[in-house]
Scaffold this motif. Sequence first.
Motif, PDB file in Angstrom:
ATOM      1  N   ASN A 216      28.314  20.095  12.125  1.00  0.00           N
ATOM      2  CA  ASN A 216      27.536  19.913  10.908  1.00  0.00           C
ATOM      3  C   ASN A 216      26.058  19.819  11.221  1.00  0.00           C
ATOM      4  OD1 ASN A 216      29.819  19.966   9.449  1.00  0.00           O
ATOM      5  ND2 ASN A 216      29.984  17.763   9.178  1.00  0.00           N
TER       6      ASN A 216
ATOM      7  N   MET B 273      32.009  13.231   5.327  1.00  0.00           N
ATOM      8  CA  MET B 273      33.235  13.779   5.896  1.00  0.00           C
ATOM      9  C   MET B 273      34.414  12.902   5.513  1.00  0.00           C
ATOM     10  SD  MET B 273      34.199  16.257   7.674  1.00  0.00           S
ATOM     11  CE  MET B 273      35.593  16.761   8.613  1.00  0.00           C
ATOM     12  N   ASP B 274      34.166  11.652   5.693  1.00  0.00           N
ATOM     13  CA  ASP B 274      35.241  10.721   5.374  1.00  0.00           C
ATOM     14  C   ASP B 274      35.634  10.847   3.929  1.00  0.00           C
ATOM     15  OD1 ASP B 274      35.822   9.593   7.711  1.00  0.00           O
ATOM     16  OD2 ASP B 274      34.918   7.651   7.324  1.00  0.00           O
ATOM     17  N   PHE B 275      34.635  10.880   3.149  1.00  0.00           N
ATOM     18  CA  PHE B 275      34.898  10.886   1.723  1.00  0.00           C
ATOM     19  C   PHE B 275      35.697  12.123   1.353  1.00  0.00           C
ATOM     20  CE2 PHE B 275      33.768  11.958  -2.626  1.00  0.00           C
ATOM     21  CZ  PHE B 275      34.063  10.780  -3.263  1.00  0.00           C
TER      22      PHE B 275
ATOM     23  N   ALA C 225      31.243  16.742  13.359  1.00  0.00           N
ATOM     24  CA  ALA C 225      29.913  16.211  13.057  1.00  0.00           C
ATOM     25  C   ALA C 225      28.847  16.990  13.805  1.00  0.00           C
ATOM     26  CB  ALA C 225      29.866  14.728  13.416  1.00  0.00           C
TER      27      ALA C 225
ATOM     28  N   LYS D 138      30.553   2.282   1.801  1.00  0.00           N
ATOM     29  CA  LYS D 138      30.114   3.326   2.697  1.00  0.00           C
ATOM     30  C   LYS D 138      29.102   2.814   3.703  1.00  0.00           C
ATOM     31  CE  LYS D 138      30.793   6.781  -0.798  1.00  0.00           C
ATOM     32  NZ  LYS D 138      30.109   7.556  -1.804  1.00  0.00           N
TER      33      LYS D 138
ATOM     34  N   ILE E   3      35.247   1.172  -1.606  1.00  0.00           N
ATOM     35  CA  ILE E   3      34.863   1.814  -0.360  1.00  0.00           C
ATOM     36  C   ILE E   3      33.405   1.464  -0.079  1.00  0.00           C
ATOM     37  CG2 ILE E   3      34.645   3.988   0.858  1.00  0.00           C
ATOM     38  CD1 ILE E   3      36.607   5.148  -1.256  1.00  0.00           C
TER      39      ILE E   3
ATOM     40  N   ARG F 119      34.384  -1.070   7.005  1.00  0.00           N
ATOM     41  CA  ARG F 119      35.141   0.176   7.123  1.00  0.00           C
ATOM     42  C   ARG F 119      36.004   0.160   8.361  1.00  0.00           C
ATOM     43  NH1 ARG F 119      30.872   4.697   6.757  1.00  0.00           N
ATOM     44  NH2 ARG F 119      32.602   5.960   7.466  1.00  0.00           N
TER      45      ARG F 119
ATOM     46  N   ASN G  88      30.588  10.462   9.879  1.00  0.00           N
ATOM     47  CA  ASN G  88      29.856  10.918   8.714  1.00  0.00           C
ATOM     48  C   ASN G  88      30.578  10.538   7.427  1.00  0.00           C
ATOM     49  OD1 ASN G  88      28.382  12.217   6.845  1.00  0.00           O
ATOM     50  ND2 ASN G  88      28.466  14.234   7.817  1.00  0.00           N
ATOM     51  N   PRO G  89      29.955   9.754   6.643  1.00  0.00           N
ATOM     52  CA  PRO G  89      30.656   9.260   5.454  1.00  0.00           C
ATOM     53  C   PRO G  89      31.066  10.383   4.517  1.00  0.00           C
ATOM     54  CG  PRO G  89      28.361   8.576   5.455  1.00  0.00           C
ATOM     55  CD  PRO G  89      28.642   9.162   6.783  1.00  0.00           C
TER      56      PRO G  89
END
Lengths: 174, 567
Positions: free
Chosen positions: A172, B449-451, A169, A33, A31, A39, B446-447
């Motif tokens: 957040n 979040m993805d994760f 998001a 990131k 992965i 991705r 947001n990584p």
Amino acid sequence: MRPPPNSSSFKREFLKKWLLALQLCNHNNNINKNDVVKRKNTIKLSAEIAMASVRNGATCWSRALIAKHSSSFHVTTKPRHMPPPPPRHYKKRVRCKKIIKRSRRCCHNRSAAAAVVRRKTAVLRKLVPGGELMDDEASLIRETLDYVMSLRAQVDVMRRLARASDCVAMCNIV
Amino acid sequence: MEIDISEKDKLELEKRNVDNSMNYQSAGSLTSDWHFAGANIANSALSLVPSHDGQMNACRGDLVGAASSSSASMGESFGPPVMWDHQTSSQNTGFCDISLGTGTLVGMTTGGPVSMRSSIDGALGMGWNPPSSVLRNGIFLPNAHGILPPSLSQFPADPAFIERAARFSCFNSGNISDMAHPFGMSEAMGNYSRGGGMMQGLQEPFVGSGLKLLSVGQAQKNMMHEGDCSGEASIASLHMDHVKPEDSPLKSERKSESLVRSQDEVKPGMGRSGNDSDEAEFCGSDQDDATMLEANAGKLSANGLNSKKRKRNGQDTEHSPGKGSQLSAEVNKDGSEVQHKGGKSPTSTTNKTSGKNGKHGSKASDPEKEEYIHVRARRGQATNSHSLAERVRREKISERMKFLQDLVPGCSKVTGKAVMLDEIINYVQSLQRQVEFLSMKLATVNPRMDFNLEGLLAKDILTSRTVPSASLPFSPDLPMSYPPLHPSQSGLVTAGFPAMENHSDILRRTIGSQLTSISREFKESAQLPGSWNDELHNVIQMYASSDPQDSQEITGPIEASNMKAEP
């Protein structure tokens, strides 16, 4: 009987399979990131595969898609219920098609409109996965129809997902 | 005095040229410029042609909206020009009428700047996209057109001008024939009108819009011996502009090119004099242009006909062998519909040739094509069985095309295989692009979040298959529990985040709506989406203290994700 690509059950299945495919992709490849492009590619790839698999190989384009992507990642668990895609035939037929098309072009250049239509169908063939395999225009159009509906469902699901994640998001951040 | 005014106009025109070239849409500026359009800057007009072809189509809509206001302002703007020299004024009045096309300024019998003619010429130079739009709205693009050299402003007092002015004044509600008269249509104009089926085809909508092109064509022929070629050319462009439908920009560009060329030829002629004596020369130069135009128009007409053929293809269930003949049939149809008094030659020839082909083939394949009126096989077509198979194939294809028509948005009106295929291709491409874009967007999520999502999902995939019940009841809870979340959330927010109360409410609402939409989608689905929904839902839960009934098993990981999610 597969659900028609317009229904919500299709979308559900698609999402299901998409997440599954995403998981598989991320297990197989590391992965990244940080690499957004990769991705994105994995996301897109998994989405395409999911979309194709929902169709379960009933359509030519789904088979072609799966065949195209089967090499790009090592799938440990092969999707069930999928008829074997013919990747070898694919290439051969593409070549044959090209020869036939070239010969056709020489013979039938009388009707300009027909030539235009032929050109456009060639473009469409390139767009639709597995389009090259179809000799018949009718089947091409059928495949296109199916593909368009699946694409729409896919876009719809992705859009909702993107919106939801946007909202999350934002939450957040807040 | 006239010279002074013209010079002033020129200056102002030059000033405004840049603006106008950029700013087609501002009808107000247009009208004011029109009003001032002195001797135009030929080069600028010509240079505007390429840039404006694309803009024109866009501008048209704006101009339409501004028509009424512009016409009103134009009426006002004609005040000053009234003071101008008679000769020019008379001409310009006529132009006013012509340009307006709606006869709003019919009452203007005097005044009108010299520039009007030049503006019209300039409009011609622009090519006919913009002028058409301008004309439709009764606005002339003044700066468009600087083809008219300053010498025009110095036309000698010619009784013919006054005569024309009188004739102009009787111009009513866009009757171009009257308008054409004073300018004197040369052969060139006749050629313009004849110039191919394109023109004729264009006349269709034009006629529909109430403008009488037929009479224009007639008038053009009649007026062969009068007036200036510049006027003629302008009128040619005028009526071509009027005629121009919202057809392919390609055609219009070609026409504009030819017009520009003709304008170039006309320019020197105009520069020499506006007298009748010079008409012959003008006509001569215009003839070349006319032939050029004819050739182009012929090509254009062929293209137009082809496009029409294509458009009609989808209407009947015809086949490829029949298609060529179908095209011929439709060409004949087109010819009959489209043909007006002039311009038959290019279209008729194509009709004849295709008709011949069609007829030859039809004899061979008549038996199985009896039930189809239009289908004819092409010459040298394959045997009957092939045609049958082809026809069946075509039926299938057209049937599916109809499905696709329903599927692809905005295709209900479109008929014809090529156009439909175009639309389908565009749609597929746009959908694919959307997928790309959305996947990119999701990739930038947001990584963490993805994760979390992936981790949770992996867990859920492995575990939740055995425990579907936990997640399933959860999803129906989501929409139901959402409303109760609100008051609790608001309470919580006021306690914890007083400053962000509004934001969070809105956010929660949006998130909730999104999730409900998704959850409704997946309400009856199995574990995976349910658990994913759970996860997202629990993110919301993080802001609300209300506990969902059976999220116990998920609160653990959710808390973990919350911790990670919070920066």
